[in-house]
Write an enzyme that holds these catalytic residues in place. Structure first.
Site, mmCIF file in Angstrom:
data_model
loop_
_atom_site.group_PDB
_atom_site.id
_atom_site.type_symbol
_atom_site.label_atom_id
_atom_site.label_comp_id
_atom_site.label_asym_id
_atom_site.label_seq_id
_atom_site.Cartn_x
_atom_site.Cartn_y
_atom_site.Cartn_z
ATOM 1 N N GLU A 183 -0.391 0.717 41.695
ATOM 2 C CA GLU A 183 -1.319 1.432 41.148
ATOM 3 C C GLU A 183 -1.879 0.855 39.650
ATOM 4 O O GLU A 183 -1.857 1.620 38.771
ATOM 5 C CB GLU A 183 -0.758 3.013 41.159
ATOM 6 C CG GLU A 183 -0.623 3.893 42.055
ATOM 7 C CD GLU A 183 0.081 4.970 41.893
ATOM 8 O OE1 GLU A 183 0.350 5.520 40.774
ATOM 9 O OE2 GLU A 183 0.528 5.636 42.769
ATOM 10 N N ASN A 224 -0.178 -2.123 45.903
ATOM 11 C CA ASN A 224 -0.454 -0.724 46.540
ATOM 12 C C ASN A 224 -1.125 0.266 45.620
ATOM 13 O O ASN A 224 -1.042 0.019 44.340
ATOM 14 C CB ASN A 224 1.000 -0.086 46.828
ATOM 15 C CG ASN A 224 0.950 1.101 47.651
ATOM 16 O OD1 ASN A 224 0.305 1.165 48.684
ATOM 17 N ND2 ASN A 224 1.740 2.179 47.148
ATOM 18 N N HIS A 260 -3.532 9.330 50.249
ATOM 19 C CA HIS A 260 -3.263 10.538 50.207
ATOM 20 C C HIS A 260 -4.503 11.607 50.194
ATOM 21 O O HIS A 260 -5.242 11.296 49.132
ATOM 22 C CB HIS A 260 -2.621 10.724 48.609
ATOM 23 C CG HIS A 260 -1.176 10.143 48.486
ATOM 24 N ND1 HIS A 260 -0.138 10.781 49.298
ATOM 25 C CD2 HIS A 260 -0.693 9.176 47.868
ATOM 26 C CE1 HIS A 260 0.904 10.136 49.158
ATOM 27 N NE2 HIS A 260 0.669 9.159 48.378
ATOM 28 N N GLU A 289 0.637 5.504 52.472
ATOM 29 C CA GLU A 289 1.505 7.062 52.075
ATOM 30 C C GLU A 289 0.898 8.085 52.625
ATOM 31 O O GLU A 289 0.381 9.189 51.803
ATOM 32 C CB GLU A 289 1.491 7.011 50.423
ATOM 33 C CG GLU A 289 2.317 5.886 49.713
ATOM 34 C CD GLU A 289 2.443 5.931 48.364
ATOM 35 O OE1 GLU A 289 2.083 7.082 47.644
ATOM 36 O OE2 GLU A 289 2.903 5.101 47.634
ATOM 37 N N ASP A 291 -1.022 11.101 53.961
ATOM 38 C CA ASP A 291 -0.875 12.612 54.185
ATOM 39 C C ASP A 291 -2.121 13.310 54.063
ATOM 40 O O ASP A 291 -3.094 12.735 53.464
ATOM 41 C CB ASP A 291 0.285 13.278 53.256
ATOM 42 C CG ASP A 291 0.183 12.990 51.801
ATOM 43 O OD1 ASP A 291 -0.910 12.737 51.291
ATOM 44 O OD2 ASP A 291 1.669 12.972 51.327
HETATM 45 O O1 9MR Z 1 7.091 11.043 46.631
HETATM 46 C C1 9MR Z 1 7.409 10.925 45.357
HETATM 47 C C2 9MR Z 1 7.684 12.401 44.827
HETATM 48 O O2 9MR Z 1 9.139 12.621 45.136
HETATM 49 C C3 9MR Z 1 7.876 12.109 43.203
HETATM 50 O O3 9MR Z 1 8.179 13.113 42.643
HETATM 51 C C4 9MR Z 1 6.706 11.344 42.580
HETATM 52 C C5 9MR Z 1 6.711 11.147 41.319
HETATM 53 O O4 9MR Z 1 5.750 10.252 40.839
HETATM 54 O O5 9MR Z 1 6.388 10.154 43.442
HETATM 55 C C6 9MR Z 1 5.980 10.608 44.758
HETATM 56 O O6 9MR Z 1 5.856 9.212 45.378
HETATM 57 C C7 9MR Z 1 4.518 8.767 44.611
HETATM 58 C C8 9MR Z 1 4.441 7.255 45.174
HETATM 59 O O7 9MR Z 1 5.614 6.687 44.611
HETATM 60 C C9 9MR Z 1 3.414 6.536 44.759
HETATM 61 N N1 9MR Z 1 2.027 7.072 45.070
HETATM 62 C C10 9MR Z 1 1.967 8.567 45.034
HETATM 63 C C11 9MR Z 1 3.214 9.258 45.409
HETATM 64 C C12 9MR Z 1 3.090 10.757 45.324
HETATM 65 O O8 9MR Z 1 3.195 11.319 44.197
#
Ligand code: 9MR
Length: 623
Positions: A183, A224, A260, A289, A291
């Site tokens: 990011e 990513n 997402h 990722e 969903d």
């Molecule tokens: O799935 C992850 C969640 O359990 C955490 O609370 C969150 C914190 O930022 O991060 C989530 O995963 C993220 C990923 O690392 C990067 N892209 C967005 C994802 C969803 O927030």
């Protein structure tokens, strides 16, 4: 070309995915040629065999592997003690990704003190189940321990490089691909401020990739991000970055597209073309990722959109030869990050919160090329839509409505056919077919469909006729009625009618018909009609009586009134038409139950007397 051997499955999937991450075009093509028919016959991994029937479909990863891809899920350490959860996690996927346990705040919470226990647990699980690991993530502005943010700028590069050396070094040979940088961009395509960007500018990305390559030369190195799935400013910024890195010889192997998605925000524009332009830079691409969330509660419209999005993402990846695989951001709503991050949203995953497969899972399987039955077990088609009717027409369109079909898993939409060819789909029970020719009759049918792709038979056909053209604009007509018959039991019926143009354009009367339904009772089946007076002149009024075929009480016949010529201006009325008819044997009627009859003795709008223009119902309800 000689097809290569089938990719290995089941307990050999580890080898298959290792090979996949450096797959060549030739093996992709061979897999496409060789596998789909054979995939259904392959043994189900032993973990799944205990809980599913012999008719279980291939796993998502088997289906993906048949297309030269992997199918992966995120997971997290607390979930690994949930046995029903791990049964699916360990069998359905070829790759898993730790959702949190390889992030900096977990692996190096204190400078120089690494903690790999949680990440190691995910790696151990993967290895025990013949799965590979995507590492996520080495350098990210979030989930970053406070000590990094507190560093003087002059120390951030060395801290970052030490972190990468320590973590990627620890997992050397065990992580097949790393999200090295996560990011880096804002949504407008500018670089996101972070301790790394603040200290090094965008060169932090180069330094991070170089450090990762040095730590684990065999791992595939990715950048990513989210909201780069379709074209747009952020995606352009990522594209320019990757182009420049490649040109400068910086080690980068792939770009991750998080995907997402949310049904309320629409599908990313041109996803396939976007993935392709990155691939054309000479890098792999991956959905990392995926969903598809929605505002709860779910309904048929949202579920249909979700199915479409999952299908389109899958199809986009399969259409781009360098798209190496798809990761879903956990497979079950039970552990989805969505409800915690977006209040009131959810239902984003392929399995529900009770770990039961959803219908959308079958959509993904089908998109991956699976043609067999089984799946979630849903092979039941929706009921056939009933009550298809024409609700209106213009000179270039016909509007339709029908009664909702039902289905065991829920109807997700309807396909509309005109003359046997599908002309559109609708998630509602209405549709307007456009681009039609004036004064033309068209035959329409609809069918219902569900998320698993089951479709009903087509409905009974209905004919819709477009209005006459002529450039006067689509007029809107209504009919008014008054009962001028003092006796409901004599031998004549006397409906007095007037036609009113409530629209903004003139309407030619020669294509207009008005129908008054009544019961013929016993006696002759032939009729005589009379027009005693009409403001527009009885000479231009036509009348005939026909059997209707309707089984509605009081509606077995109708009087049809037409006009031989003339035009009704906007806002105008024909004025009264004093009409009368009788059976040729002058036997009596019993009018009280007649469908179109009213008892009003002054003119009033008549909802049960119909007006048709060019054969299309424009006013009233036919029996
Ligand atoms: O799935 C992850 C969640 O359990 C955490 O609370 C969150 C914190 O930022 O991060 C989530 O995963 C993220 C990923 O690392 C990067 N892209 C967005 C994802 C969803 O927030």
């Amino acid at each position: 070309m000689t097809p290569a051997p089938l990719p290995p499955y089941g307990n050999n999937r580890h080898r298959s995915i290792r090979r996949r991450l450096s797959i060549t075009m030739a093996t992709v093509a061979a897999a496409l040629l060789a596998v789909p028919a054979a995939a259904a016959a392959l043994p189900v991994p032993h973990e799944a065999a205990a809980s599913v029937t012999a008719a279980a479909p291939p796993t998502l990863n088997q289906l993906a592997a048949a297309k030269g891809r992997y199918f992966a899920s995120a997971t997290d350490n607390p979930e690994l003690s949930d046995a029903p959860y791990t049964a699916v996690l360990g069998s359905e996927f070829g790759v898993i990704t730790p959702g949190n346990s390889m992030k900096w705040d977990t692996t190096e919470p204190t400078r120089g003190q690494f903690s790999f226990a949680k990440g190691d647990a995910v790696v151990s699980f993967a290895q025990a189940h013949g799965e590979d690991v995507r590492g996520h993530t080495l350098v990210w502005h979030s989930q970053l321990p406070g000590w990094v943010s507190a560093l003087p700028a002059s120390e951030v590069r060395s801290a970052m490089e030490s972190h990468i050396a320590g973590e990627a070094g620890h997992y050397k040979g065990q992580v097949k691909a790393w999200d090295v940088v996560n990011e880096p961009f804002n949504d407008d395509g500018t670089y996101r401020t972070s301790p790394f960007y603040n200290a090094m500018g965008k060169d932090f990305i180069t330094y991070a990739l170089q450090a990762a390559r040095a730590a684990d030369p065999a791992a595939k190195l990715y950048i990513n991000d989210y909201n780069t799935d379709g074209t747009g400013a952020k995606s352009d910024a990522m594209y320019n970055l990757v182009r420049d890195l490649k040109a400068a010889g910086v080690p980068i192997d792939g770009v991750g597209f998080q995907a997402h998605l949310a049904t309320q925000y629409g599908f990313p524009s041109q996803m396939q073309q976007n993935l392709q332009r990155f691939a054309d830079l000479g890098v792999d691409v991956a959905i990392t990722e995926l969903d598809v969330r929605m505002v709860l509660p779910a309904d048929a419209t949202k579920l249909a959109a979700q199915s479409t999005y999952y299908r389109q993402v899958t199809e986009a990846c399969l259409a781009v030869s360098r798209c190496v695989g798809i990761t879903i951001w956990d497979y079950t709503d039970k552990y989805s990050w969505v409800p915690g991050a977006f209040s009131g949203q959810g239902s984003a995953c392929l399995w529900d919160s009770n770990l039961q497969p959803k219908a959308v899972l079958d959509v993904v399987r089908t998109a991956l090329g699976y043609t067999g039955g089984g799946g979630t077990g849903d092979t039941q088609a929706p009921t056939v839509p009933a009550g298809l009717t024409v609700t209106g027409a213009t000179s270039s369109s016909v509007s339709l409505s029908w009664t909702a079909a039902t289905d065991n898993t829920g109807v997700t939409g309807y396909d509309v056919f005109r003359g046997g060819t599908q002309v559109g789909s609708s998630t509602a029970t209405t549709f307007t077919s456009t681009g039609l020719t004036a004064s033309t009759a068209y035959s329409f049918t609809v069918r219902a469909k569900d998320a698993a792709g089951n479709v009903s038979a087509q409905s009974t056909a209905v004919t819709g006729t477009t209005q006459a053209g002529g450039g006067t604009g689509g007029g809107t007509l209504k009919v008014q009625y008054k009962n001028n018959d003092s006796s409901a039991g004599d031998n004549q019926i006397r409906p007095w009618l007037q036609l009113v143009n409530t629209g903004s354009g003139a309407v030619g009367l020669s294509s207009v018909k008005v129908r008054y339904w009544f019961s013929g009772e016993a006696g002759a089946s032939t009729y005589s009609t009379a027009c005693d007076y009409a403001v527009i002149g009885c000479g231009s009024v036509t009348q005939s009586v026909s059997a209707s075929g309707s089984s509605t009480p009081g509606a077995d016949h109708y009087l049809e009134v037409g006009f031989s010529s003339g035009s009704l201006a906007a806002g105008a009325s024909t004025g009264e038409l004093q009409l009368r008819f009788n059976k040729t044997d002058w036997s009596n009627f019993s009018e009280t139950d007649d469908y179109s009859r009213g008892t009003n003795t002054t003119f009033a709008d008549a909802a049960k007397i119909a007006v048709y223009v060019g054969g299309t119902l424009v006013w009233g309800t036919a029996p």
